[in-house]
Design an enzyme around this catalytic site. Structure first.
Site, PDB file in Angstrom:
ATOM      1  CD  GLU A  19      -3.328   0.616   1.914  1.00  0.00           C
ATOM      2  OE1 GLU A  19      -4.025  -0.624   1.423  1.00  0.00           O
ATOM      3  OE2 GLU A  19      -3.332   0.764   3.134  1.00  0.00           O
TER       4      GLU A  19
ATOM      5  CD  GLU B  70      -2.841   0.934  -4.371  1.00  0.00           C
ATOM      6  OE1 GLU B  70      -2.934   0.351  -3.591  1.00  0.00           O
ATOM      7  OE2 GLU B  70      -3.648   1.329  -5.247  1.00  0.00           O
TER       8      GLU B  70
ATOM      9  CB  CYS C 121      -7.608  -2.833   5.743  1.00  0.00           C
ATOM     10  SG  CYS C 121      -6.198  -2.082   5.201  1.00  0.00           S
TER      11      CYS C 121
ATOM     12  CB  SER D 233      -5.514   1.035  -1.459  1.00  0.00           C
ATOM     13  OG  SER D 233      -4.584  -0.041  -1.634  1.00  0.00           O
TER      14      SER D 233
ATOM     15  CE  LYS E 255     -11.091  -8.382   7.359  1.00  0.00           C
ATOM     16  NZ  LYS E 255     -10.251  -7.723   6.307  1.00  0.00           N
TER      17      LYS E 255
ATOM     18  CD  GLU F 221     -11.756  -8.905   2.704  1.00  0.00           C
ATOM     19  OE1 GLU F 221     -11.643  -9.319   3.862  1.00  0.00           O
ATOM     20  OE2 GLU F 221     -11.377  -8.039   2.275  1.00  0.00           O
TER      21      GLU F 221
ATOM     22  CD  GLU G   1     -14.736  -9.514  -6.167  1.00  0.00           C
ATOM     23  OE1 GLU G   1     -15.651 -10.127  -6.721  1.00  0.00           O
ATOM     24  OE2 GLU G   1     -14.646  -8.488  -5.393  1.00  0.00           O
TER      25      GLU G   1
ATOM     26  CB  CYS H 230     -10.204  -4.629  13.539  1.00  0.00           C
ATOM     27  SG  CYS H 230      -9.663  -4.183  11.833  1.00  0.00           S
TER      28      CYS H 230
END
Lengths: 594, 387, 156
Positions: free
Chosen positions: A282, A285, A308, A328, A367, A370, A375, A524
């Site tokens: 990151e 990036e 994230c 990102s 999560k 996710e 993908e 989190c």
């Protein structure tokens, strides 16, 4: 100084700021009044009515949560009239409730159950008015909604509105048909829900729970053919203890690892490793985007925003589908970990990736979803087979009969078990920003970030939106384009704050270069998969534990993690390289707003 | 209190002997405080059901400091057995509108609304014509107060003033926690006077005839005249203007069909009075400010009557608070269970206690008042509930 | 779709974009379309920057805002106590027989929906009913047959 009012509660004089409730005043003098619809995080609803008290001069009872304390009030919190009314109210709630507590996931951690027991409510005093045709909505990967256990306190609705500004849940219909539902009663997987799970942690009963996957995990563990790998996120270790007899804020990292090993996981690894990896990717990036913008004068999306938090990602996909370029392209640490487990790890260990079951232990409900995004199969397999919440892990430890309190500590397995303090602080709001700055500053200047002990304190704490800036001076030649640039950063947690940040971006008024956004209040550590209850007091203690863990780490910058250095040498070659691009980065999609 | 002889009066429905807008104009020549005091002295109480002294409400609203205040006419007449507001809006709308205008002038409001229940949508055109006329008059006398109609969408609970305000704000009509009261923080957070249609018309008449004249109607502690919506087993169904303070016996003799068994006063949120208590019961402010009176003769099953009420309550409860949402369902299911023998007769006592819990703990008047009809019917007609 | 958008645009122009305009806007749509379609609610949500769930939650609170397509003519028979005493059940039975549907149902082709409703404020003239915006009082079975017959003949 705020105006004070004086009132009398159960014979005790109390002074309190004007505008505070009778309930607040009672708390101040250690008088406990039961509540159900009340939650510290949320606005007052005053609809469950169990907090009623007697107020002198009134012939009805007064809801203490919803009534401001006033000068001269005389309040009695435990008279026969009050107790009878509360017991009756509890009996009513029970009569509308699916009382199969023995099989309820929230049994022993249920506010309704506690109060019903406290008031010794007779289940048969009233007829059941529980609706018969209720089906559990299990359509979502993350959240199960069981209306038969709903007490209509609307905490979930207020959470979804006030903390998250998603408003996926709403109160619908009226009277006896009133319920908590969605747009046109659509199933949970077809709506704007971000799967953040804050509704779960704010639900007093078992009406909203995470979809559980631990039976599948047990089966995999028992299957000799399967190699079951678990990685646990930083926030799990600072909260898991709450479920297993430790005080809030206790770090149980070593015990957790021991327990997971005892339970039969073939390898217990650390998500902090892939958090460090995320930082490398990151930060690079971000530098690439800054270079494209400043040097190549390309039209790149700035500010860049972290990716994230899968709840946040789904939020922007629904609410700001035209602005996905700001995200990102880095996968979250969980998904990086999964992709590497079935490639790098499998290769190094010589295990057939098709035999690996990759499990993520997360403080998060989103999560789970996710892990099931279509993908997320870049390894050629399901990168992450299942996500478990901190609560599920706690349940599994209990199921195994392990005496957690007495366990010895052990270390994470290798490979992918080593981490820096920067990976640890991912769990707290501001942590990703701090970790990224520790590395980015070093990459740009060759020197550590100029904060005492690497502790970038302006990005820490529970303020909804935080900002800081860093001026780059004496840059390394490669980054001379940043010489003298004062980069601006912002951190938001809780999606209502994310919305402010995004509205600024949409209006073209965002002054920032890089923004960290976490869906859940506190980051989190306050995730939708964390032990219940969660409130600011608890969030602060978990955050403290996170920073303590960071301070205890010998390595506190991601790029110094030896396993990170090694994975680039042996496998990934370079940040943003071809392999990284394939395994560690992803794309986003536009979604509808309902 | 002695049994007043039933007196029919004609204050509110009297023809416009003095045009209401003249009353408005004349009133505006007096000091505001004097007008408020006149209303307080008149003893006029809200005619919607809660019975709060109108003059005091206006006084408090006048005292509030705010850049904007609102006057709302509550025409969400949903109480079963009530239809007087409809008649007022049809027959003497100018008295209602003048009352709103006087209130606005007193408290300093520039914007007003008539919250018209959805079921009365067919009245809109006529009321709008009247509003056009009013706005012309207001312009002539220099009163800056505009009135619009806000159409409800079908919910009994919106008759509760804070639910009505929520509804106007585009939300579900769920009553708010009080305090704050609307006169402190009402529509869009601004001080707001919400009064019933009849209250505004009565206020106009108090301004016209003065507190002393007005007080000549009624008894020592209940002043003025009152509209009664009379329905059920009566040959004289309709709206009647009567003096306050009459005995129920006189009332039943006048309006019953000769076989009156019970009278429901104050709508389903009020009390059901059996014949044996007619002599001692005064139709007063405590139980009838809404003015619904439904007459039942001896052919009526009081179980059916109560069942109908409870079905109504459990549908029209907003559903947000525990006692009202679940309590109404429990009472309904409970009387069914007793009637069918699934629960013993003593269960009725449990249910009466439950209705008392509802009175003590419900958020708004809807849940708080269920006990009125429930316990009065169960206690007075217990046999009918069981057999 | 485009039409709904236009309609909502018109209504938003007329009543404004604030939350307080929600009920007039929903009623405006209802008046034109006879119900609130999914598309219409989503368009309102977009224009007023409100969540779709909240729009639905608000609409479903009110008896006169329907969120599913039903009859062109909505017959609402008052079921409050005085109308019940004066013979509501005969009225319902007559309507059910004529329309061949039960209360809560809609005729094939979505011509008529039969509903019961709480007090219409016509208690002195019961039994009473509303057909869309028209009200009918002091109903008898014969009167209902005549009224409905006219609807069936003239307004079908």
């Amino acid at each position: 100084m705020a105006e004070l009012v004086k009132l009398n509660i159960d014979g005790i004089d109390v002074q309190i700021e004007k505008g505070q409730s009778i309930l607040d005043a009672a708390k101040k003098v250690n008088i406990r009044i039961p509540t159900l619809c009340h939650h510290e995080d949320l606005c007052v609803a005053g609809n469950c009515r169990v907090c009623v008290v007697e107020q002198e001069g009134r012939n009805t009872l007064t809801p203490s949560c919803a009534t401001p304390a006033e000068e001269g009030m005389v309040i009695k919190t435990s008279t026969p009239k009050v107790r009878r009314a509360r017991k009756d109210l509890m009996a009513l709630l029970v009569s509308e409730h699916n009382t199969q507590c023995t099989t309820c996931y929230r049994s022993t951690n249920c506010e309704l159950q506690d109060l019903a027991a406290e008031y010794n409510v007779d289940n048969n005093i009233y007829l059941s008015v529980l609706k018969e045709d209720l089906e559990i909505d299990k359509s979502s990967w993350s959240i199960e909604k069981d209306d038969s256990k709903c007490i209509r306190c609307q905490r979930c609705v207020r959470t979804c509105a006030e903390l998250q500004h998603v408003n996926a849940l709403a109160v619908t219909e009226r009277g006896r048909d009133m319920k908590i539902s969605t747009f046109m009663h659509l199933p949970m997987n077809e709506i704007v829900c971000t799967n953040c799970g804050q509704c779960i942690t704010h639900c007093p009963t078992g009406a909203l729970t995470e979809r559980r996957y631990y039976d599948e995990i047990w089966e995999a563990i028992d299957d000799p053919e399967k190699h079951v790998v678990i990685n646990t996120a930083p926030s799990v270790r600072v909260a898991l203890g709450e479920m297993l007899g430790f005080p809030v804020g206790t770090r149980v990292t070593g015990k957790m690892v021991t327990a997971l090993k005892k339970m039969g996981f073939d390898s217990v690894l650390d998500t902090d490793f892939s958090a460090d990896l995320t930082i490398i990717e990151e930060a690079n990036e971000l530098l690439q985007r800054l270079k494209d913008a400043l040097v190549h004068k390309k039209d790149v999306a700035l500010p860049m925003i972290t990716s994230c938090s899968p709840g946040w990602v789904k939020f922007i996909e629904h609410m700001y589908p035209e602005h996905l370029a700001h995200l990102s392209s880095c996968k979250s640490p969980q998904q990086m970990f999964g992709a590497l487990t079935k490639t790098y790890y499998a290769e190094k260990k010589g295990i057939d990736p098709s035999k690996i079951i990759s499990v993520a232990g997360m403080p998060c409900a989103a999560k789970k979803y996710e892990a099931n995004r279509p993908e997320m199969r870049d390894s050629g397999y399901h990168d992450v087979d299942a996500g478990l919440t901190t609560r599920e892990i706690g349940h599994m430890i209990k199921q195994s009969g392990i005496n957690f309190l007495e366990l010895e500590d052990s270390n994470f397995d290798s490979i992918m078990g080593e981490s820096s303090g920067a990976g640890v602080i991912f769990g707290a709001t501001g942590g990703v920003m701090e970790a990224a700055l520790r590395t980015a500053y070093f990459v740009i200047t060759g020197r550590p970030v100029p904060f005492d002990n690497l502790n970038i304190t302006p990005v820490r704490g529970l303020k909804g939106i935080k900002e800081t800036s860093v001026k780059f001076e004496n840059c390394l030649p490669e980054y001379s384009f940043l010489e003298g640039v004062e980069a601006k950063f912002a951190i938001a947690h809780g999606l209502i704050n994310a919305r402010q940040i995004m509205d600024q971006i949409v209006a073209g008024e965002s002054p920032y270069h890089f923004i960290e956004i976490m869906a859940c209040p506190g980051g989190c550590i306050g995730g939708g998969g964390q032990p219940i209850p969660t409130n600011d007091e608890i969030r602060k203690k978990r955050i403290k534990a996170i920073y303590d863990e960071d301070m205890n780490k010998p390595i506190r910058m991601s790029h110094e993690n030896p396993e990170i250095i090694k994975i680039y040498e042996d496998f990934l070659q370079k940040p943003l390289g071809e392999k990284s691009h394939h395994l560690l980065h992803t794309k986003y999609r536009k979604r509808k707003r309902y | 209190m002695s049994n007043n002889k039933l007196r029919k009066v004609d204050v509110i429905f009297s023809p416009y002997s003095v045009a209401p807008y003249e009353i408005l104009k004349n009133t505006m020549r007096r000091p505001k405080d004097e007008v408020v005091q006149e209303l307080i002295d008149s003893g006029l109480r809200g005619r919607g059901g809660a019975g709060f002294p109108t003059g005091l409400k206006w006084k408090f609203a006048k005292q509030q400091q705010s850049d904007q205040k609102y006057v709302i006419c509550n025409a969400d007449e949903g109480e079963p057995g009530t239809f007087k507001d409809r008649k007022l809006l049809v027959e003497v709308p100018r008295k209602v509108i003048s009352g709103m205008a006087i209130c606005a002038w007193v408290i300093g409001a520039t914007k007003g609304y008539i919250y018209l229940r959805r079921e009365y949508r067919y009245l809109i055109q006529d009321i709008e014509k009247e509003l056009d006329l009013y706005h012309k008059h207001a312009a002539e006398i220099g009163l800056d107060f505009k009135i619009e109609i806000f159409l409800g969408a079908g919910a009994y609970v919106c008759g509760e003033e804070t639910a009505l305000i929520e509804s106007m704000e585009g939300k579900r009509g769920e009553p708010r926690n009080k305090p704050p009261y609307p006169i402190q923080s009402g529509y869009l957070g601004k001080p707001t006077v919400v009064n019933n249609v009849e209250t505004f018309a009565s206020a106009t008449m108090v301004c016209r005839i003065g507190a002393n004249e007005y007080k000549k109607f009624g008894t020592d502690d209940q002043h003025g005249s009152k509209l009664f919506s009379i329905s059920g087993d009566s040959p004289k169904e309709g709206v009647h203007e009567l003096e306050l303070g009459m005995s129920l016996e006189d009332f039943a003799n006048e309006f019953g069909d000769g076989d009156t068994k019970a009278v429901q006063v104050g709508g389903v949120a009020g009390f059901c009075i059996p014949r044996k208590k007619f002599k001692t019961t005064i139709i007063g402010e405590g139980n009838t400010t809404g003015g619904s009176t439904m007459i039942f003769n001896s052919t009526r099953s009081m179980y059916n009557v109560l069942h109908n009420y409870l079905d109504f309550f459990s549908e029209e409860s907003c559903g947000q608070c525990t006692p009202c949402r679940i309590g109404t369902q429990q009472l309904l299911k409970g009387i069914e269970a007793v009637k069918s023998g699934k629960k013993p007769p003593e269960y009725l006592d449990q249910l009466v206690k439950l209705s008392e819990t509802m009175r003590l703990t419900s958020k708004c008047g809807l849940g708080q008042s269920v006990t009125n009809s429930f316990s009065s019917i169960v206690k007075n007609f217990r046999e009918e509930m069981i057999y | 779709m485009a039409e709904v958008k236009e309609l909502v645009n018109e209504l938003v122009d007329k009543y404004g974009r604030e939350r307080k305009s929600l009920l007039p806007i929903l009623q405006g749509i209802h008046l034109e379309r006879n119900y609130l379609s999914k598309e219409a609610m989503l368009e309102v949500a977009k224009q007023l920057d409100l969540s779709a769930a909240e729009i639905y939650g608000t609409a479903s609170f009110y008896s006169f805002l329907d969120t599913k397509a039903d009859g062109k003519y909505k017959i609402r028979v008052c079921k409050s106590i005085t109308c019940e005493m004066k013979g509501k059940s005969d009225i319902i039975k007559t309507l059910e027989d004529m329309l061949k549907i039960k209360v809560g149902e809609t005729t094939e082709g979505k011509r008529f929906s039969l509903l019961e409703t709480n007090c219409l404020g016509l208690c002195d003239q019961g039994p009473a009913m509303l057909i869309n915006e028209e009200y009918y009082t002091k109903l008898t079975a014969a009167k209902v047959r005549k009224i409905l017959g006219e609807y069936i003949r003239n307004k079908y």
